[in-house]
Design an enzyme around this catalytic site. Structure first.
Site, PDB file in Angstrom:
ATOM      1  N   ARG A   1       0.801  -1.222   0.000  1.00 33.67           N
ATOM      2  CA  ARG A   1       0.000   0.000   0.000  1.00 33.67           C
ATOM      3  C   ARG A   1       0.837   1.277   0.000  1.00 33.67           C
ATOM      4  O   ARG A   1       0.308   2.377  -0.031  1.00 33.67           O
ATOM      5  CB  ARG A   1      -0.877   0.009   1.260  1.00 33.67           C
ATOM      6  CG  ARG A   1      -2.339  -0.027   0.962  1.00 33.67           C
ATOM      7  CD  ARG A   1      -3.069  -0.226   2.249  1.00 33.67           C
ATOM      8  NE  ARG A   1      -4.104   0.796   2.409  1.00 33.67           N
ATOM      9  CZ  ARG A   1      -4.099   1.725   3.338  1.00 33.67           C
ATOM     10  NH1 ARG A   1      -3.096   1.822   4.174  1.00 33.67           N
ATOM     11  NH2 ARG A   1      -5.090   2.576   3.417  1.00 33.67           N
TER      12      ARG A   1
ATOM     13  N   ARG B   1       0.301   4.350  -2.358  1.00 30.59           N
ATOM     14  CA  ARG B   1      -0.952   5.087  -2.268  1.00 30.59           C
ATOM     15  C   ARG B   1      -0.702   6.601  -2.296  1.00 30.59           C
ATOM     16  O   ARG B   1       0.164   7.108  -1.597  1.00 30.59           O
ATOM     17  CB  ARG B   1      -1.579   4.659  -0.931  1.00 30.59           C
ATOM     18  CG  ARG B   1      -2.789   5.321  -0.471  1.00 30.59           C
ATOM     19  CD  ARG B   1      -3.274   4.533   0.735  1.00 30.59           C
ATOM     20  NE  ARG B   1      -2.482   4.822   1.928  1.00 30.59           N
ATOM     21  CZ  ARG B   1      -2.945   5.527   2.963  1.00 30.59           C
ATOM     22  NH1 ARG B   1      -4.158   6.004   2.942  1.00 30.59           N
ATOM     23  NH2 ARG B   1      -2.183   5.732   4.004  1.00 30.59           N
TER      24      ARG B   1
ATOM     25  N   CYS C   1       9.213  31.762  28.455  1.00 30.62           N
ATOM     26  CA  CYS C   1       9.120  30.305  28.646  1.00 30.62           C
ATOM     27  C   CYS C   1       8.957  29.985  30.131  1.00 30.62           C
ATOM     28  O   CYS C   1       9.692  30.490  30.972  1.00 30.62           O
ATOM     29  CB  CYS C   1      10.382  29.647  28.092  1.00 30.62           C
ATOM     30  SG  CYS C   1      10.534  27.919  28.547  1.00 30.62           S
TER      31      CYS C   1
ATOM     32  N   HIS D   1      17.092  26.744  26.052  1.00 32.45           N
ATOM     33  CA  HIS D   1      15.741  26.634  25.499  1.00 32.45           C
ATOM     34  C   HIS D   1      15.755  25.989  24.110  1.00 32.45           C
ATOM     35  O   HIS D   1      14.761  25.434  23.644  1.00 32.45           O
ATOM     36  CB  HIS D   1      15.154  28.051  25.417  1.00 32.45           C
ATOM     37  CG  HIS D   1      13.734  28.116  24.984  1.00 32.45           C
ATOM     38  ND1 HIS D   1      12.676  27.855  25.833  1.00 32.45           N
ATOM     39  CD2 HIS D   1      13.179  28.405  23.774  1.00 32.45           C
ATOM     40  CE1 HIS D   1      11.533  27.990  25.173  1.00 32.45           C
ATOM     41  NE2 HIS D   1      11.801  28.321  23.929  1.00 32.45           N
TER      42      HIS D   1
ATOM     43  N   GLY E   1       1.636  16.915  20.948  1.00 26.92           N
ATOM     44  CA  GLY E   1       0.899  17.581  22.018  1.00 26.92           C
ATOM     45  C   GLY E   1       1.796  18.220  23.064  1.00 26.92           C
ATOM     46  O   GLY E   1       1.330  18.559  24.151  1.00 26.92           O
TER      47      GLY E   1
ATOM     48  N   SER F   1       3.479  20.926  25.099  1.00 26.17           N
ATOM     49  CA  SER F   1       2.944  22.267  25.327  1.00 26.17           C
ATOM     50  C   SER F   1       4.034  23.327  25.353  1.00 26.17           C
ATOM     51  O   SER F   1       3.741  24.507  25.351  1.00 26.17           O
ATOM     52  CB  SER F   1       2.181  22.283  26.657  1.00 26.17           C
ATOM     53  OG  SER F   1       3.066  22.002  27.727  1.00 26.17           O
TER      54      SER F   1
ATOM     55  N   HIS G   1      10.699  24.055  25.276  1.00 19.16           N
ATOM     56  CA  HIS G   1      11.904  23.902  26.102  1.00 19.16           C
ATOM     57  C   HIS G   1      12.092  22.403  26.382  1.00 19.16           C
ATOM     58  O   HIS G   1      11.174  21.756  26.877  1.00 19.16           O
ATOM     59  CB  HIS G   1      11.736  24.676  27.419  1.00 19.16           C
ATOM     60  CG  HIS G   1      13.015  24.815  28.165  1.00 19.16           C
ATOM     61  ND1 HIS G   1      13.624  26.026  28.370  1.00 19.16           N
ATOM     62  CD2 HIS G   1      13.824  23.882  28.725  1.00 19.16           C
ATOM     63  CE1 HIS G   1      14.753  25.840  29.040  1.00 19.16           C
ATOM     64  NE2 HIS G   1      14.881  24.540  29.263  1.00 19.16           N
TER      65      HIS G   1
ATOM     66  N   HIS H   1      12.218  19.026  27.700  1.00 21.56           N
ATOM     67  CA  HIS H   1      11.851  18.499  29.019  1.00 21.56           C
ATOM     68  C   HIS H   1      11.140  17.166  28.875  1.00 21.56           C
ATOM     69  O   HIS H   1      10.675  16.804  27.793  1.00 21.56           O
ATOM     70  CB  HIS H   1      10.904  19.477  29.737  1.00 21.56           C
ATOM     71  CG  HIS H   1       9.561  19.590  29.068  1.00 21.56           C
ATOM     72  ND1 HIS H   1       9.347  20.354  27.952  1.00 21.56           N
ATOM     73  CD2 HIS H   1       8.365  19.018  29.357  1.00 21.56           C
ATOM     74  CE1 HIS H   1       8.074  20.261  27.578  1.00 21.56           C
ATOM     75  NE2 HIS H   1       7.459  19.451  28.416  1.00 21.56           N
TER      76      HIS H   1
ATOM     77  N   HIS I   1      10.202   1.758  29.971  1.00 25.17           N
ATOM     78  CA  HIS I   1       9.398   0.818  30.727  1.00 25.17           C
ATOM     79  C   HIS I   1      10.353   0.137  31.684  1.00 25.17           C
ATOM     80  O   HIS I   1      11.351  -0.455  31.249  1.00 25.17           O
ATOM     81  CB  HIS I   1       8.727  -0.207  29.799  1.00 25.17           C
ATOM     82  CG  HIS I   1       7.427   0.292  29.253  1.00 25.17           C
ATOM     83  ND1 HIS I   1       6.899  -0.109  28.050  1.00 25.17           N
ATOM     84  CD2 HIS I   1       6.525   1.174  29.785  1.00 25.17           C
ATOM     85  CE1 HIS I   1       5.738   0.507  27.857  1.00 25.17           C
ATOM     86  NE2 HIS I   1       5.498   1.290  28.886  1.00 25.17           N
TER      87      HIS I   1
ATOM     88  N   PHE J   1      -1.819   8.557  10.705  1.00 25.95           N
ATOM     89  CA  PHE J   1      -3.006   8.697  11.556  1.00 25.95           C
ATOM     90  C   PHE J   1      -3.435   7.321  12.033  1.00 25.95           C
ATOM     91  O   PHE J   1      -3.440   6.366  11.261  1.00 25.95           O
ATOM     92  CB  PHE J   1      -4.153   9.355  10.767  1.00 25.95           C
ATOM     93  CG  PHE J   1      -3.962  10.838  10.615  1.00 25.95           C
ATOM     94  CD1 PHE J   1      -4.315  11.712  11.637  1.00 25.95           C
ATOM     95  CD2 PHE J   1      -3.401  11.361   9.463  1.00 25.95           C
ATOM     96  CE1 PHE J   1      -4.120  13.076  11.514  1.00 25.95           C
ATOM     97  CE2 PHE J   1      -3.206  12.731   9.328  1.00 25.95           C
ATOM     98  CZ  PHE J   1      -3.570  13.592  10.354  1.00 25.95           C
TER      99      PHE J   1
HETATM  100  P1  H2U Z   1       4.146  18.720  28.058  1.00 23.66           P
HETATM  101  O1  H2U Z   1       4.749  19.772  27.224  1.00 23.66           O
HETATM  102  O2  H2U Z   1       4.607  17.341  27.684  1.00 23.66           O
HETATM  103  O3  H2U Z   1       2.665  18.884  28.162  1.00 23.66           O
HETATM  104  O4  H2U Z   1       4.734  18.942  29.548  1.00 23.66           O
HETATM  105  C1  H2U Z   1       4.717  20.169  30.181  1.00 23.66           C
HETATM  106  C2  H2U Z   1       4.295  19.931  31.604  1.00 23.66           C
HETATM  107  O5  H2U Z   1       4.748  21.022  32.374  1.00 23.66           O
HETATM  108  C3  H2U Z   1       2.790  19.856  31.743  1.00 23.66           C
HETATM  109  O6  H2U Z   1       2.456  18.633  32.367  1.00 23.66           O
HETATM  110  C4  H2U Z   1       3.776  21.375  33.313  1.00 23.66           C
HETATM  111  C5  H2U Z   1       2.451  21.058  32.639  1.00 23.66           C
HETATM  112  O7  H2U Z   1       1.485  20.737  33.588  1.00 23.66           O
HETATM  113  N1  H2U Z   1       3.932  22.783  33.643  1.00 23.66           N
HETATM  114  C6  H2U Z   1       4.130  23.145  34.967  1.00 23.66           C
HETATM  115  O8  H2U Z   1       4.138  22.283  35.838  1.00 23.66           O
HETATM  116  N2  H2U Z   1       4.300  24.447  35.282  1.00 23.66           N
HETATM  117  C7  H2U Z   1       4.273  25.465  34.367  1.00 23.66           C
HETATM  118  O9  H2U Z   1       4.443  26.594  34.714  1.00 23.66           O
HETATM  119  C8  H2U Z   1       4.054  25.160  32.942  1.00 23.66           C
HETATM  120  C9  H2U Z   1       3.906  23.739  32.573  1.00 23.66           C
HETATM  121 ZN    ZN Z   2      12.804  27.869  27.918  1.00 22.28          ZN
END
Ligand code: H2U
Ligand code: ZN
Length: 349
Positions: A28, A31, A52, A115, A161, A163, A166, A168, A283, A313
């Site tokens: 496939r 495709r 940040c 950063h 996803g 957020s 930086h 981490h 794990h 997806f």
């Molecule tokens: P993710 O980018 O994987 O979502 O991880 C960022 C985490 O950092 C997220 O769980 C935490 C968020 O709750 N966070 C803090 O604890 N304090 C902050 O000021 C910003 C983000």
């Molecule tokens: Zn930063």
């Protein structure tokens, strides 16, 4: 349709760690794609971003001020998914309505004050410091008899996803075993009862002989695309000897793991010349009885399929039936092996 080689026939492969099957449809791959094309995330970031939440000296959303940290930095998540006091949750225990409290803790581990540097751009010794922080948190969290399992993971990139760019990772420590860990524990234990040896050490030995799915290795660790990989460029990182948790590794092994992670994540970034998104994590053996059967390993689950902007997806058949892939694990391993261990950004300098 033209005559196909039997190797190109759709087939399913078994994952002995989880007892689940994946459908492989190599024919496939040709495709056409007229679907979603992702926006390329910003590849150049400043060394320090005053906005940040994770940069040294900045105020978090918490709102707590970060110290002027120089290496790794661990803090309790300000928005934790788990709370220690959840043990008093009033659960239910009937056949159809069952629930229980899930006491636990969530932490954030910043890799570096910088950063702009992701894992492949850190030095081997800086990555070893990150592994050291993960190891130390594993040890400290398991001192609490209420914690059964420590899940360390990194969501990298907007596509996964994440957020905040930086660099981490997160640690979620729970009083019960998460589903995937429970499955892996059950299957590793059953394998040892049946064969008298370790599932993952036996698997590694056979992969070393076959060699077609090995991506890179050093004296103590090997990265390979598992025979049963679900994500297009999924990999499994395995230690060469029995070890249940990060806390079982010696300093030489931690350095070797750092070396392997730098090389593997560099290959990922070079594949499509982008900061390669993924969810990865360890794990490791839970506190539970039978944990001696559990072999430490890492999974990398990257979503990209054919370019920095076309992702795989998991929908339709995958959601309702089972995971499916087009690119074979062997083709994925070839591509990752062809990819350089000199980071493309360094190459440009
Ligand atoms: P993710 O980018 O994987 O979502 O991880 C960022 C985490 O950092 C997220 O769980 C935490 C968020 O709750 N966070 C803090 O604890 N304090 C902050 O000021 C910003 C983000
Ligand atoms: Zn930063």
């Amino acid at each position: 349709m033209a005559v196909m080689e039997t190797r190109q026939y759709p087939h399913r492969r078994f994952n002995p760690l989880t007892g689940e099957w994946v459908l492989v449809s190599p024919h496939r791959l040709l495709r056409p794609w007229q679907g979603k094309v992702e926006r390329l995330p910003e590849d150049q970031r400043p060394r320090y971003d005053p906005d940040c939440y994770l940069c040294p000296g900045n105020t978090r959303a918490g709102p707590v001020r970060n110290p002027a940290y120089q290496s790794t930095f661990v803090f309790d998540n300000d928005f934790p998914a788990l709370l220690p006091e959840a043990a008093t949750f009033p659960g239910e225990s009937s056949a159809l309505f069952r629930s229980e409290g899930e006491p636990g803790r969530c932490q954030v581990v910043c890799f570096s004050p910088r950063h702009d540097l992701s894992l492949p751009e850190l030095s081997v010794s800086q990555i070893a410091a990150v592994i050291g922080a993960w190891t130390e948190q594993t040890r400290l969290l398991l001192e609490d008899p209420g914690i059964a399992h420590v899940q360390i993971f990194e969501n990298k990139g907007e596509l996964m996803g994440c957020s905040n760019p930086h660099p981490h990772s997160q640690i979620w420590a729970t009083c019960h075993l998460p589903n995937e860990v429970q499955k892996e524990l059950d299957h590793q234990r059953a394998y040892r009862e049946r064969h008298g040896s370790s599932l993952l050490l036996g698997y590694l030995a056979q992969e070393q002989q076959r060699s077609e799915r090995i991506v890179c290795a050093n004296q103590h660790f090997t990265a390979l695309v598992p025979y049963w990989a679900v994500w297009p460029f999924e990999t499994l990182v395995l230690p060469h000897r029995a070890a249940g948790r990060l806390t079982d590794l010696n300093d030489k092994e931690i350095d070797a793991l750092a070396d392997l992670l730098k090389r593997l994540t560099t290959r990922y970034d070079n594949l499509f010349q982008c900061s390669f998104p993924y969810s990865m994590g360890f794990h490791q053996a839970p506190r539970t009885e039978g944990a001696g059967d559990f072999q430490l390993h890492m999974h990398f689950f990257p979503p990209l399929l054919r370019s920095p902007v076309v992702r795989k997806f998991m929908v339709g058949f995958e959601m309702l039936g089972m995971p499916q892939r087009d690119l074979t694990p062997e083709q994925a391993a070839d591509r990752l092996r062809e990819s350089s261990e000199v980071h493309y950004k360094e190459d440009r300098r």
